[in-house]
Write a protein that holds these residues in place. Structure first.
Motif, mmCIF file in Angstrom:
data_model
loop_
_atom_site.group_PDB
_atom_site.id
_atom_site.type_symbol
_atom_site.label_atom_id
_atom_site.label_comp_id
_atom_site.label_asym_id
_atom_site.label_seq_id
_atom_site.Cartn_x
_atom_site.Cartn_y
_atom_site.Cartn_z
ATOM 1 N N ASP A 169 38.498 36.749 91.718
ATOM 2 C CA ASP A 169 37.097 36.327 91.807
ATOM 3 C C ASP A 169 36.185 37.113 90.870
ATOM 4 O O ASP A 169 34.968 36.946 90.884
ATOM 5 C CB ASP A 169 36.594 36.428 93.253
ATOM 6 N N ARG A 170 36.788 37.984 90.047
ATOM 7 C CA ARG A 170 35.985 38.756 89.089
ATOM 8 C C ARG A 170 36.423 38.470 87.648
ATOM 9 O O ARG A 170 36.161 39.249 86.746
ATOM 10 C CB ARG A 170 36.124 40.260 89.388
ATOM 11 N N ILE A 171 37.131 37.343 87.493
ATOM 12 C CA ILE A 171 37.544 36.922 86.146
ATOM 13 C C ILE A 171 36.706 35.705 85.750
ATOM 14 O O ILE A 171 36.753 34.664 86.401
ATOM 15 C CB ILE A 171 39.047 36.555 86.097
ATOM 16 N N GLY A 172 35.909 35.842 84.691
ATOM 17 C CA GLY A 172 35.075 34.738 84.217
ATOM 18 C C GLY A 172 35.710 34.031 83.029
ATOM 19 O O GLY A 172 36.760 34.439 82.526
ATOM 20 N N MET A 173 35.065 32.968 82.589
ATOM 21 C CA MET A 173 35.587 32.179 81.467
ATOM 22 C C MET A 173 34.449 31.719 80.564
ATOM 23 O O MET A 173 33.429 31.238 81.055
ATOM 24 C CB MET A 173 36.280 30.916 81.987
ATOM 25 N N VAL A 174 34.641 31.859 79.266
ATOM 26 C CA VAL A 174 33.743 31.251 78.279
ATOM 27 C C VAL A 174 34.618 30.542 77.266
ATOM 28 O O VAL A 174 35.380 31.185 76.539
ATOM 29 C CB VAL A 174 32.904 32.312 77.522
ATOM 30 N N LEU A 208 28.201 37.173 81.518
ATOM 31 C CA LEU A 208 29.149 37.059 82.644
ATOM 32 C C LEU A 208 29.552 38.434 83.163
ATOM 33 O O LEU A 208 29.667 38.649 84.372
ATOM 34 C CB LEU A 208 30.392 36.274 82.222
ATOM 35 N N LEU A 209 29.759 39.366 82.238
ATOM 36 C CA LEU A 209 30.222 40.699 82.653
ATOM 37 C C LEU A 209 29.130 41.477 83.383
ATOM 38 O O LEU A 209 29.426 42.220 84.320
ATOM 39 C CB LEU A 209 30.692 41.494 81.432
ATOM 40 N N HIS A 210 27.890 41.303 82.969
ATOM 41 C CA HIS A 210 26.829 42.133 83.542
ATOM 42 C C HIS A 210 25.940 41.401 84.529
ATOM 43 O O HIS A 210 25.688 41.897 85.614
ATOM 44 C CB HIS A 210 26.017 42.759 82.400
ATOM 45 N N ASP A 211 25.496 40.213 84.181
ATOM 46 C CA ASP A 211 24.622 39.474 85.112
ATOM 47 C C ASP A 211 25.417 38.811 86.235
ATOM 48 O O ASP A 211 24.909 38.619 87.336
ATOM 49 C CB ASP A 211 23.820 38.402 84.366
ATOM 50 N N HIS A 212 26.653 38.419 85.938
ATOM 51 C CA HIS A 212 27.464 37.728 86.939
ATOM 52 C C HIS A 212 28.539 38.617 87.551
ATOM 53 O O HIS A 212 29.395 38.144 88.288
ATOM 54 C CB HIS A 212 28.101 36.469 86.330
ATOM 55 N N ASP A 213 28.511 39.903 87.177
ATOM 56 C CA ASP A 213 29.382 40.880 87.823
ATOM 57 C C ASP A 213 30.877 40.601 87.637
ATOM 58 O O ASP A 213 31.684 40.932 88.510
ATOM 59 C CB ASP A 213 29.052 40.927 89.323
ATOM 60 N N MET A 214 31.229 39.976 86.524
ATOM 61 C CA MET A 214 32.658 39.770 86.250
ATOM 62 C C MET A 214 33.264 41.076 85.702
ATOM 63 O O MET A 214 32.576 41.859 85.050
ATOM 64 C CB MET A 214 32.845 38.653 85.215
ATOM 65 N N MET A 255 40.820 35.380 74.073
ATOM 66 C CA MET A 255 40.837 36.838 74.220
ATOM 67 C C MET A 255 40.505 37.200 75.663
ATOM 68 O O MET A 255 39.840 36.436 76.363
ATOM 69 C CB MET A 255 39.760 37.485 73.332
ATOM 70 N N VAL A 256 40.959 38.353 76.081
ATOM 71 C CA VAL A 256 40.485 38.929 77.342
ATOM 72 C C VAL A 256 39.476 40.005 76.973
ATOM 73 O O VAL A 256 39.787 40.922 76.202
ATOM 74 C CB VAL A 256 41.637 39.540 78.168
ATOM 75 N N VAL A 257 38.254 39.871 77.506
ATOM 76 C CA VAL A 257 37.168 40.780 77.145
ATOM 77 C C VAL A 257 36.678 41.522 78.384
ATOM 78 O O VAL A 257 36.505 40.918 79.453
ATOM 79 C CB VAL A 257 35.998 39.984 76.521
ATOM 80 N N THR A 258 36.491 42.813 78.239
ATOM 81 C CA THR A 258 35.919 43.627 79.318
ATOM 82 C C THR A 258 34.770 44.459 78.733
ATOM 83 O O THR A 258 34.560 44.464 77.523
ATOM 84 C CB THR A 258 36.959 44.591 79.936
ATOM 85 N N ALA A 259 34.075 45.151 79.580
ATOM 86 C CA ALA A 259 32.990 46.032 79.107
ATOM 87 C C ALA A 259 33.411 47.490 79.287
ATOM 88 O O ALA A 259 34.115 47.825 80.236
ATOM 89 C CB ALA A 259 31.716 45.754 79.897
ATOM 90 N N GLY A 260 33.016 48.328 78.371
ATOM 91 C CA GLY A 260 33.365 49.741 78.485
ATOM 92 C C GLY A 260 32.633 50.555 77.443
ATOM 93 O O GLY A 260 31.830 50.023 76.668
ATOM 94 N N LYS A 261 32.887 51.853 77.447
ATOM 95 C CA LYS A 261 32.194 52.729 76.493
ATOM 96 C C LYS A 261 32.759 52.581 75.085
ATOM 97 O O LYS A 261 32.032 52.721 74.101
ATOM 98 C CB LYS A 261 32.294 54.185 76.962
ATOM 99 N N GLU A 262 34.065 52.328 74.999
ATOM 100 C CA GLU A 262 34.688 52.228 73.684
ATOM 101 C C GLU A 262 34.950 50.766 73.344
ATOM 102 O O GLU A 262 35.941 50.184 73.769
ATOM 103 C CB GLU A 262 35.998 53.027 73.653
ATOM 104 N N GLY A 263 34.038 50.180 72.599
ATOM 105 C CA GLY A 263 34.175 48.780 72.236
ATOM 106 C C GLY A 263 35.007 48.578 70.986
ATOM 107 O O GLY A 263 35.148 49.487 70.167
ATOM 108 N N ASN A 264 35.575 47.376 70.863
ATOM 109 C CA ASN A 264 36.300 47.045 69.634
ATOM 110 C C ASN A 264 35.956 45.629 69.157
ATOM 111 O O ASN A 264 36.706 45.028 68.419
ATOM 112 C CB ASN A 264 37.815 47.201 69.834
#
Lengths: 88, 213
Positions: B88-93, B164-170, B190-199
């Protein structure tokens, strides 16, 4: 209708179901006459019911107008064949 | 506002895994998994078969759903990039040019030829149905966006992931391009997440997403 005729109808129906629903890997022999069409049986879903309604109308000239009737008719190949036999 | 600049947060975007399907070739993180040079239906089936995933429904899907299913499947493998994320924490674009036009055309062709169309075909005549198929297959309950664009728009994909990652809490987003029409199919996921070290590198992604042939 003779026993031979109902057997032939059931076999034809199985072949039509496999073809219309694209049941890859299924054979006529792998579908028992009384095998449930849904869930643990053939695993069909609600969209497949619509396909079966179209199949019965186009191929056998039998229409299912009442949803309650559909519940009875689409239990198995045997119940579908019985309905076709009684209504065409 | 500068697009693609993480306007919703200061966290960077991190790409964990990438799949590419293009002209019968399917690769996962740069490693080729399948290669086929038949017609489109044959090629899609071969790519799916190469992953050895049990899904009887695959043969009954429309081509667009098959393409999306193939491109996303490696992420859900036991050691895939999404294996540890809650469903329930996996979004799609997912973005594409032609939406469901491949199936729309088949539906119209069938109507003209047979004076009726298959309900099983009709249900696929919406651009976002492939995302629904993916949700059903993997039990996903996260937020999703289906976008139409003439070409891959990397900054817009970035912004959509960010939302999706920040406003929708994915926690993770399946982000990509999927396009299928007139016998041609291509997908880059791609699988995308949020973190301090971006690529996330817009220029590099522009190159990858717009590569043809």
């Amino acid at each position: 209708m003779s026993t031979d005729s109902i057997t032939t109808l059931r076999q034809d129906l199985k072949a039509q179901i496999i073809s219309h629903l694209n049941l890859e890997g299924r054979t006529v022999e792998s579908i028992a006459d009384d095998m449930p069409l849904f869930d643990e049986g053939l695993g069909l879903d609600s969209i497949d019911v619509l396909e079966l309604i179209v199949l019965m109308d186009k191929h056998y000239g039998v229409r299912i107008a009442d949803p309650k009737q559909g519940r009875e008719v689409f239990q198995s190949v045997a119940t579908m064949a019985d309905h076709i036999q009684a209504n065409r | 506002m500068q697009r693609g600049s993480s306007f919703a947060s200061m966290e960077a975007m991190r790409i964990l895994s990438t799949t590419i399907y293009r002209n019968g070739r399917f690769s996962v993180d740069g490693k080729e998994l399948a290669r086929s040079a038949g017609d489109l239906d044959h090629d899609l089936t071969k790519a799916w078969t190469a992953m050895e995933v049990e899904l009887p429904r695959f043969v009954r899907m429309d081509r667009s759903s098959k393409l999306v299913s193939i491109a996303a499947a490696p992420f859900f493998a036991a050691d895939g990039a999404l294996s540890k994320y809650p469903k329930d924490r996996i979004g799609m674009v997912i973005m594409g040019t032609h939406g469901s036009m491949d199936t729309d055309q088949r539906y119209l062709d069938q109507l003209e030829a047979e004076n009726h169309a298959s309900p099983g075909l009709f249900v696929y005549t919406l651009p976002n149905i492939a995302m629904g198929e993916l949700s059903i297959q993997h039990g996903l309950h996260g937020s999703g966006l289906c976008l139409l664009s003439d070409a891959p728009d990397i900054p817009q994909l970035h912004d959509a992931c960010d939302i999706l990652l920040h406003d929708h809490d994915m926690e993770a987003v399946i982000c990509g391009w999927s396009n299928i029409f007139a016998g041609s199919a291509e997908a880059t996921f791609m699988v995308v997440t949020a973190g301090k070290e971006g690529n996330w590198d817009n220029d590099e992604l522009e190159r990858i997403f717009n590569e043809h042939g």
